[in-house]
Write an enzyme that holds these catalytic residues in place. Structure first.
Site, PDB file in Angstrom:
ATOM      1  CB  CYS A   1      14.788  -6.373  15.139  1.00 13.71           C
ATOM      2  SG  CYS A   1      15.256  -8.049  14.768  1.00 13.71           S
TER       3      CYS A   1
ATOM      4  CG  ASN B   1      16.338  -3.841  12.442  1.00 14.09           C
ATOM      5  OD1 ASN B   1      16.066  -4.905  11.890  1.00 14.09           O
ATOM      6  ND2 ASN B   1      15.800  -2.691  12.084  1.00 14.09           N
ATOM      7  N   GLY B   2      18.665  -6.330  11.585  1.00 14.50           N
ATOM      8  CA  GLY B   2      19.266  -6.570  10.271  1.00 14.50           C
ATOM      9  C   GLY B   2      19.917  -7.944  10.218  1.00 14.50           C
TER      10      GLY B   2
ATOM     11  CE  LYS C   1      -3.182  -8.755  -3.224  1.00 14.32           C
ATOM     12  NZ  LYS C   1      -2.364  -9.898  -3.127  1.00 14.32           N
TER      13      LYS C   1
ATOM     14  CD  GLU D   1      -6.364 -10.018  -1.494  1.00 19.91           C
ATOM     15  OE1 GLU D   1      -6.611 -10.813  -0.587  1.00 19.91           O
ATOM     16  OE2 GLU D   1      -5.243  -9.898  -2.023  1.00 19.91           O
TER      17      GLU D   1
ATOM     18  CG  HIS E   1     -10.913 -21.572 -25.881  1.00 17.96           C
ATOM     19  ND1 HIS E   1     -11.094 -22.244 -27.069  1.00 17.96           N
ATOM     20  CD2 HIS E   1      -9.625 -21.154 -25.880  1.00 17.96           C
ATOM     21  CE1 HIS E   1      -9.957 -22.266 -27.749  1.00 17.96           C
ATOM     22  NE2 HIS E   1      -9.048 -21.608 -27.047  1.00 17.96           N
TER      23      HIS E   1
ATOM     24  CE  LYS F   1      -0.244 -10.676   5.932  1.00 14.37           C
ATOM     25  NZ  LYS F   1      -0.274 -10.242   4.540  1.00 14.37           N
TER      26      LYS F   1
HETATM   27  C1  F6R Z   1      -3.970 -12.563  -0.791  1.00 11.28           C
HETATM   28  C2  F6R Z   1      -3.498 -13.328   0.341  1.00 11.28           C
HETATM   29  C3  F6R Z   1      -3.924 -14.746   0.473  1.00 11.28           C
HETATM   30  C4  F6R Z   1      -2.733 -15.609   0.911  1.00 11.28           C
HETATM   31  C5  F6R Z   1      -3.192 -17.042   1.211  1.00 11.28           C
HETATM   32  C6  F6R Z   1      -2.021 -17.937   1.582  1.00 11.28           C
HETATM   33  O1  F6R Z   1      -3.488 -11.261  -0.756  1.00 11.28           O
HETATM   34  O2  F6R Z   1      -2.771 -12.831   1.159  1.00 11.28           O
HETATM   35  O3  F6R Z   1      -4.459 -15.241  -0.714  1.00 11.28           O
HETATM   36  O4  F6R Z   1      -1.780 -15.592  -0.096  1.00 11.28           O
HETATM   37  O5  F6R Z   1      -4.119 -17.030   2.273  1.00 11.28           O
HETATM   38  O6  F6R Z   1      -1.344 -17.453   2.699  1.00 11.28           O
HETATM   39  P1  F6R Z   1       0.098 -17.937   3.050  1.00 11.28           P
HETATM   40  O7  F6R Z   1       1.040 -17.455   2.016  1.00 11.28           O
HETATM   41  O8  F6R Z   1       0.378 -17.362   4.401  1.00 11.28           O
HETATM   42  O9  F6R Z   1       0.051 -19.439   3.082  1.00 11.28           O
END
Ligand code: F6R
Length: 610
Positions: free
Chosen positions: A2, A101-102, A486, A489, A505, A605
Site C-alpha cells: 500500500c 500500510n502493513g 535468471k 532471461e 550422461h 511479467k
Molecule cells: C522468471 C519468471 C517466469 C515466471 C513464470 C510463471 O523470472 O518470472 O519464469 O516464473 O512466467 O509466472 P507466475 O509465477 O506468475 O505463474
C-alpha cells in the site's frame, strides 16, 4: 504494497494527493481513496481500480475544497480488492479516519472485542479495527490515542490518521512499514515513500520504528510510544524522482533482490506459533481433509516451477507422501491420474498464468483438493483454489522473479511443515527445530546479500563468457535451475541448469576451456558428491564458481576458481539463501553488459497466453 500520502498546508489538497498517489503507483495497488478535512467533518471518496478510476469518481461527485487530507492506494491483504475495503477507513461516527500500510496480526481478536463493545464494521479489512479503537479513545489527544493503539496491535503498521475534532493535524505511526515526513515551508507531508512529495520538497525526516509523528502545517513532532519527544533528524534528498522510486537502487530488480529479508519476514508473519510450530489454520482446511491425502502434485511454470521442485523434496522428506511435479503446460495435457485424495498445489506469483490456471481448473474438476500459492490477493488462482497461501512479497516490478521466488520457497516450506504436523509424520521436536530455521531466514538472507560487492567484482571476469552450466543435487538442484534461468532471461547467455550427477550422461561433452560452471553445494548430505562432480568439470578445463555454506570454503577452494559463501542452515531450508548469490551473479553480469534487467527482451511479467 500500500501507499499513503498525507498533506497539511495552505494548498488545495486533492490536487496534491492525486499526483502523490500516482508517484506511489510503482508499489502496486488495486484500489485508491482520499479523505479531506472539512469544517467539522471529514469527506471520504474511494474507488476500486486505478487512480484514473478514482479521478473519474471525483469528477462525478467532487469533494469540497480542503487543505488537510490523506490519500491511499491499497494492495489487498485482508479482504477482497473492492471499493468497500479500499482505504481510508472510518469509525462508527465517521469522525476518525485511518489509512494503513502493513498487516495487523491480532486484528481478528481486536475486531471481536470491538464488535462485542457495540462497534459496527463496514469492511473486511484488518485496518478498520484501528478506526474503532481510536473512537473509543476520543477523549485523549490524537497522538496519545495512536500511541495506545500501537501498544495493542501486533504486526507491521504504518498509520496515518486524522480526526474531525482536530483540524489541520495528521498523526502517523510506524512499526515495520515505511513512513517519512516531507518538510516544506508552511506545509508538511507524510508518506510511505519519498516520491510522493519529492516535487514539493527535498527535505525529509524518517520516522523510525515504534515512533509516533504529529504534523501540522508549521510543526513536526516525533515521540516514542511513551510520549517522550525525540529530536528530528532532517536530511536532504539528493536523488531524482526515478531514483527515489527505486529506493536509491539503480533498478527495480536490484531493489527487489535487496527487499527479500523484508518480504520473507512478511510471509512468515503470524504463521509460526509461540510454541514454535507452524500455524496455517488460515487455509481453513479441515485437518481430516489433509490426512486423507495420499498423493501430492505440484504444478507451476518458470521460476515458480523451481519452487515446486524444492516443494517436492521438502514434502517427500518431511511428510513422507509421494510428490509429482509438473510444468503446468505439460500437466494439463498429459492426463494425470488424479482423484479426490490427491492434493494439487498450484504455484503462481501473479495468480494469472494461463497454463497454471488451466492445470488448477483441471485438478479441481477431478475432485482434487487445490491449494494455490500466489502473491496476488483475489487473483484468478486465489479464487479458483479451495485454500490459498499468500506469499507477501509486495508488488514485483522487475520482470525476472526474485523476491516472489524466495517467498514462494518460504511459503512452501511452511506448508510442508504444516502438513507434517497435521499428519504426524515427524515428531514435534524436529518440526520446531525446522520452523526455527525457517524463521531465521530473513537474517540469513540479509547476510547472503552482503556478498553483493564481491559478486559484482567476480562478475566482471565473466563478462565475455557465452556458455554457463549451473549444477546442484537435491535441494541445490532447483537453485541451480533458477540460477540458470535468471542468467538466460536477463543476461541473454546460454545457461543450463542440471542435476550435478547427470552431467556425465551427455552434457559433459560440452565442457571445455572457456565454459563457466557454477556448482551449488549447500545440501550437506550430497556436498561431497557435488564437489567431486565439479572436479570432473575442472579436469575438462571449465572455470569453476562454487556456492557453499560458510565453514566449507576450504573443500570448495580445492576445486573452484571463486568461492561464494552463504550462511549455514538445515538442508532444503537453505535453498532460500543459496539462490541469493545466483540472483546477484545474473544481475551483475547483465548490468556489466549494459542490459535493461527490469525489462528483458521478449518477456512479460504475467503470461496469459498458451
Ligand atoms: C522468471 C519468471 C517466469 C515466471 C513464470 C510463471 O523470472 O518470472 O519464469 O516464473 O512466467 O509466472 P507466475 O509465477 O506468475 O505463474
Amino acid at each position: 504494497m500500500c501507499g499513503i500520502v498525507g498533506y497539511v498546508g495552505p494548498r488545495p489538497v486533492v490536487e496534491l494527493l492525486i499526483p502523490g498517489l500516482a508517484r506511489l503507483e510503482y508499489r502496486g495497488y488495486d484500489s485508491a481513496g482520499l479523505a479531506i478535512q472539512q469544517q467539522d467533518s471529514i469527506a471520504v471518496i474511494k474507488q476500486v481500480g486505478r487512480i484514473a478510476d478514482l479521478e473519474h469518481a471525483l469528477s462525478l461527485s467532487p469533494l469540497p475544497e480542503g487543505h488537510t487530507g490523506i490519500g491511499h492506494t491499497r494492495w489487498a491483504t485482508h479482504g477482497a480488492p473492492n471499493t468497500i475495503n479500499a482505504h481510508p477507513h472510518r469509525d462508527c461516527t465517521g469522525s476518525v479516519i485511518v489509512a494503513h500500510n502493513g498487516i495487523i496480526e491480532n486484528w481478528a481478536d481486536l475486531r471481536s472485542e470491538l464488535i462485542a463493545g457495540g462497534h459496527e464494521f463496514a469492511s473486511d479489512t484488518d485496518t478498520e479495527v484501528v478506526a474503532h479503537m481510536l473512537e473509543d479513545l476520543a477523549d485523549l489527544p490524537l497522538a496519545e490515542a495512536v500511541r495506545s493503539v500501537m501498544k495493542r496491535t501486533d504486526g507491521a503498521l504504518a498509520l496515518v490518521v486524522m480526526r474531525a475534532s482536530d483540524p489541520d493535524l495528521l498523526v502517523g505511526a510506524r512499526r515495520g512499514s515505511p513512513l517519512v515526513v516531507g518538510k516544506g515551508d508552511g506545509e508538511n507531508f507524510l508518506a510511505s515513500d519519498i516520491p510522493a512529495f519529492l516535487e514539493h520538497t527535498r527535505r525529509m525526516v524518517v520516522v523510525d520504528e515504534d515512533r509516533v509523528v504529529e504534523i501540522t502545517k508549521e510543526s513536526i513532532r516525533i515521540t516514542d510510544l511513551e510520549g517522550t519527544e525525540l529530536p528530528l533528524e532532517e536530511r536532504v534528498i539528493e536523488w531524482d524522482l526515478e531514483a527515489a522510486e527505486k529506493g536509491g537502487f539503480s533498478t527495480f530488480m536490484e531493489k527487489e533482490i535487496h527487499e527479500q529479508p523484508r518480504a520473507i519476514t512478511d510471509t512468515l508473519r503470524g504463521r509460526i506459533r509461540r510454541d514454535g510450530l507452524v500455524d496455517l489454520s488460515e487455509l481453513g482446511l479441515d485437518p481430516e481433509r489433509l490426512r486423507i491425502v495420499d498423493k501430492v502434485y505440484v504444478v507451476a511454470c518458470g521460476t515458480s516451477f523451481h519452487a515446486a521442485m524444492m516443494a517436492k523434496y521438502a514434502i517427500e522428506r518431511w511428510v513422507r507422501l509421494p510428490v509429482e511435479i509438473d510444468i503446468a503446460s505439460e500437466f494439463r495435457y498429459r492426463d494425470p491420474v488424479l482423484d479426490s485424495n490427491s492434493l494439487v498445489i498450484a504455484i503462481s506469483q501473479s495468480g494469472e498464468t494461463i497454463d497454471t490456471m488451466a492445470a488448477a481448473r483441471y485438478a479441481k474438476a477431478q475432485g482434487c483438493l487445490l491449494i494455490g500459492v500466489t502473491n496476488v490477493v483475489d487473483s484468478a488462482l486465489a479464487r479458483e483454489s479451495n485454500a490459498v497461501l499468500y506469499t507477501r512479497a509486495g508488488p514485483e516490478i522487475g520482470v525476472a522473479a526474485t523476491k516472489t521466488f524466495t517467498t514462494q520457497l518460504v511459503a512452501l516450506q511452511l506448508l510442508g511443515l504444516y502438513l507434517a504436523q497435521v499428519r504426524g509424520s515427524r515428531d514435534e521436536g524436529s518440526l520446531v527445530h525446522l520452523a526455527a530455521a525457517v524463521r531465521s531466514l530473513p537474517k540469513l538472507v540479509e547476510e547472503a546479500l552482503q556478498a553483493s560487492t564481491d559478486i559484482e567484482d567476480i562478475s566482471q571476469k565473466f563478462a565475455h563468457t557465452r556458455d554457463v552450466f549451473f549444477l546442484g543435487r537435491s535441494g541445490d538442484f532447483p537453485v541451480a535451475m533458477e540460477g540458470a534461468l535468471k542468467l538466460k532471461e536477463i543476461a541473454y547467455l546460454r545457461a543450463e541448469g542440471y542435476a550435478a550427477g547427470e552431467m556425465k550422461h551427455g552434457p559433459i561433452a560440452l565442457i571445455e576451456p572457456g565454459v563457466l560452471v557454477v556448482g551449488v553445494a549447500t545440501d550437506t548430505h550430497v556436498r561431497a558428491k557435488t564437489i567431486s562432480n565439479m572436479q570432473e568439470m575442472k579436469a575438462r578445463g571449465a572455470t569453476i564458481v562454487m556456492v557453499v555454506e560458510r565453514g566449507h570454503e576450504q573443500e570448495a577452494e580445492e576445486v573452484a576458481d571463486h568461492v561464494l559463501t552463504v550462511p549455514p542452515g538445515p538442508d532444503l531450508i537453505c535453498t532460500v539463501t543459496a539462490v541469493v548469490p545466483l540472483q546477484l551473479l545474473a544481475y551483475h553480469i547483465a548490468t556489466a553488459h549494459g542490459l535493461d534487467v527490469d525489462k528483458p527482451r521478449n518477456l512479460a511479467k504475467t503470461v496469459t497466453v498458451e
